[in-house]
Design a protein around this motif. Structure first.
Motif, PDB file in Angstrom:
ATOM      1  N   LEU A 170      -8.239   3.911   3.612  1.00  0.00           N
ATOM      2  CA  LEU A 170      -8.243   2.747   2.732  1.00  0.00           C
ATOM      3  C   LEU A 170      -9.685   2.357   2.431  1.00  0.00           C
ATOM      4  O   LEU A 170     -10.553   2.427   3.299  1.00  0.00           O
TER       5      LEU A 170
ATOM      6  N   LEU B 193      -4.720   1.353  -4.948  1.00  0.00           N
ATOM      7  CA  LEU B 193      -5.098  -0.047  -4.837  1.00  0.00           C
ATOM      8  C   LEU B 193      -6.181  -0.426  -5.840  1.00  0.00           C
ATOM      9  O   LEU B 193      -6.125  -1.501  -6.457  1.00  0.00           O
TER      10      LEU B 193
ATOM     11  N   GLY C 262       0.837  -1.197   0.000  1.00  0.00           N
ATOM     12  CA  GLY C 262       0.000   0.000   0.000  1.00  0.00           C
ATOM     13  C   GLY C 262       0.867   1.240   0.000  1.00  0.00           C
ATOM     14  O   GLY C 262       0.587   2.222  -0.692  1.00  0.00           O
TER      15      GLY C 262
ATOM     16  N   ALA D 105       0.606   1.280   5.322  1.00  0.00           N
ATOM     17  CA  ALA D 105      -0.564   2.044   4.876  1.00  0.00           C
ATOM     18  C   ALA D 105      -1.682   2.075   5.904  1.00  0.00           C
ATOM     19  O   ALA D 105      -2.374   3.089   6.052  1.00  0.00           O
TER      20      ALA D 105
ATOM     21  N   LEU E 274      -0.163  -4.055   3.531  1.00  0.00           N
ATOM     22  CA  LEU E 274      -0.540  -2.712   3.982  1.00  0.00           C
ATOM     23  C   LEU E 274       0.184  -2.309   5.266  1.00  0.00           C
ATOM     24  O   LEU E 274      -0.300  -1.449   6.004  1.00  0.00           O
TER      25      LEU E 274
END
Length: 428
Positions: free
Chosen positions: A230, A203, A192, A224, A221
């Motif tokens: 997200l 993504l 990520g 991230a 991730l």
């Protein structure tokens, strides 16, 4: 906004005083240095301890002492269903349905468990696409999975080389790789946020490109989650994994997490390494011989939940819920933008950022290359650490500085700049 920035401590403190999220800093233990709080920029490696963690852990220890096995049923937070207590906040944080997420294991273990199900190589489609210079967890896991299935990494591991000046990857490079190799790629596994450069990836766009080529898609991730908003469900990714000791502030070696898209919730043909706690909850204690997976991400659990590791995560996720990821991202953009401005206007003779300037292509982290080579870079890094400015070092010449919006301030950014200037102008 950059036109309004000022490099003074007075200006920074005024911004901090006006920050609507400023009170959250008081919920964390800031490591001291020489009688004052350090300037801690290492949440990308280990987040700070929330003050409420000690009480949460003590409560579980007290229940263990007073109730023993009955704590599974009679504790203040009964242990039997403890992983479910973090589910809603975790789903909210990563933009998923509650049934699509589970807190379990560690990142490396979860990655292997996901690849058992989602890396299904055939003689014609056996390759895995990763970025060149991937974090060792990913690189080692991918290569070992390829060998486990009887293939050779020489032929089945495709490492996507950076095509931008500072070692970052364009979407064009990803698209070209998929167009060239897509028919033989079984799995696309990308981060990520890339740990060395701080580059954030789109993504949903990557998933769309890969799925059109018939590839399965997963994301690491680690850098991230808790850093960027997200939207995992909407991204369409098949799976994702992450740790929670970085931006999620859940402690060293904390329990990790996994996402499995809802379309796989009841896919019976997917192989998996089965465990008791992944068995359907309604019949788990019948102890039957046939494994019946719980629908959704819970069905990938192997063992019962680690209570003393989940308690800090529960505390941290409650903080994120109260702060709100949208507000945290807004502050993060301002903090990291200010840090970047200080580097460009005050420290350009010492540092240059290799992280993309476009805000949509980065999170809180700036990867700063020290001009003059590795030895000079190490000298600066060690000076900063000795003077209470905590970042981290990545070979060969990068210092990572990550202002986390839950506890970092504009004043911290000024403290970093002042320390770098002091080092650069120290007597020979």
């Amino acid at each position: 906004m950059s036109n309004a920035y000022q490099a003074t401590l007075e200006w920074a403190r005024a911004q901090d005083a006006a920050d609507p999220l400023r009170a959250f800093r008081d919920e964390f233990l800031i490591p001291p240095h020489d009688g004052r709080a350090s300037h801690y920029f290492c949440g990308n490696s280990l987040g700070l301890q929330p003050r409420a963690v000690r009480e949460a852990l003590t409560a579980e220890l007290d229940d263990w002492g007073a109730l023993a096995v009955e704590g599974h049923f009679k504790g203040r937070q009964p242990w039997l269903d403890y992983h479910e207590y973090v589910r809603d906040d975790l789903a909210e944080l990563v933009g998923a349905l509650p049934s699509e997420v589970v807190a379990m294991n560690t990142l490396g273990v979860n990655l292997h468990l996901m690849m058992v199900s989602f890396y299904r190589p055939t003689p014609d489609r056996h390759a895995i696409l990763i970025e060149a210079g991937a974090f060792p967890t990913d690189r080692y896991a991918v290569e070992s999975q390829i060998r486990f299935h009887g293939f050779s990494p020489t032929l089945s591991l495709i490492e996507l080389e950076p095509d931008e000046p500072n070692g970052t990857l364009s979407m064009g490079a990803i698209e070209r790789a998929l167009a060239e190799h897509g028919e033989r790629i079984a799995l696309v596994l990308l981060p990520g946020v890339q740990y060395r450069t701080g580059q954030a990836f789109d993504l949903k766009a990557i998933t769309g490109l890969a799925h059109r080529q018939g590839c399965t898609v997963g994301f690491d991730l680690a850098h991230a989650v808790g850093n960027l908003p997200l939207r995992l469900h909407d991204s369409g990714a098949d799976f994702a994994v992450w740790c929670s000791y970085k931006y999620l502030n859940s402690g060293p070696g904390a329990v990790a997490g996994a996402f499995v898209h809802d379309r796989h919730a009841r896919t019976e043909h997917l192989p998996r390494f089965a465990g008791w706690w992944g068995h359907d909850k309604q019949s788990r204690f019948r102890m039957g011989p046939e494994f019946v997976p719980t629908p959704g991400a819970d069905g990938w659990q192997i063992s019962n939940p680690p209570i003393l590791s989940l308690a800090p995560l529960r505390v941290s996720l409650q903080i994120f819920h109260r702060a709100g990821m949208a507000r945290l991202r807004e502050k993060s953009l301002r903090l990291t933008g200010y840090l970047e401005w200080l580097v460009q206007t005050q420290l350009a003779d010492v540092l240059e950022s290799v992280t993309p300037r476009e805000t949509e292509r980065r999170g809180s982290q700036l990867s700063l290359r020290v001009l003059g080579g590795r030895e000079r870079g190490r000298a600066l890094f060690e000076y900063l650490m000795e003077h209470g400015v905590v970042g981290d070092w990545r070979e060969p010449d990068v210092i990572r500085i990550s202002p986390a919006p839950l506890y970092n301030r504009f004043e911290d950014c000024v403290g970093f700049a002042e320390a770098v200037r002091a080092w650069a102008h120290r007597p020979a």
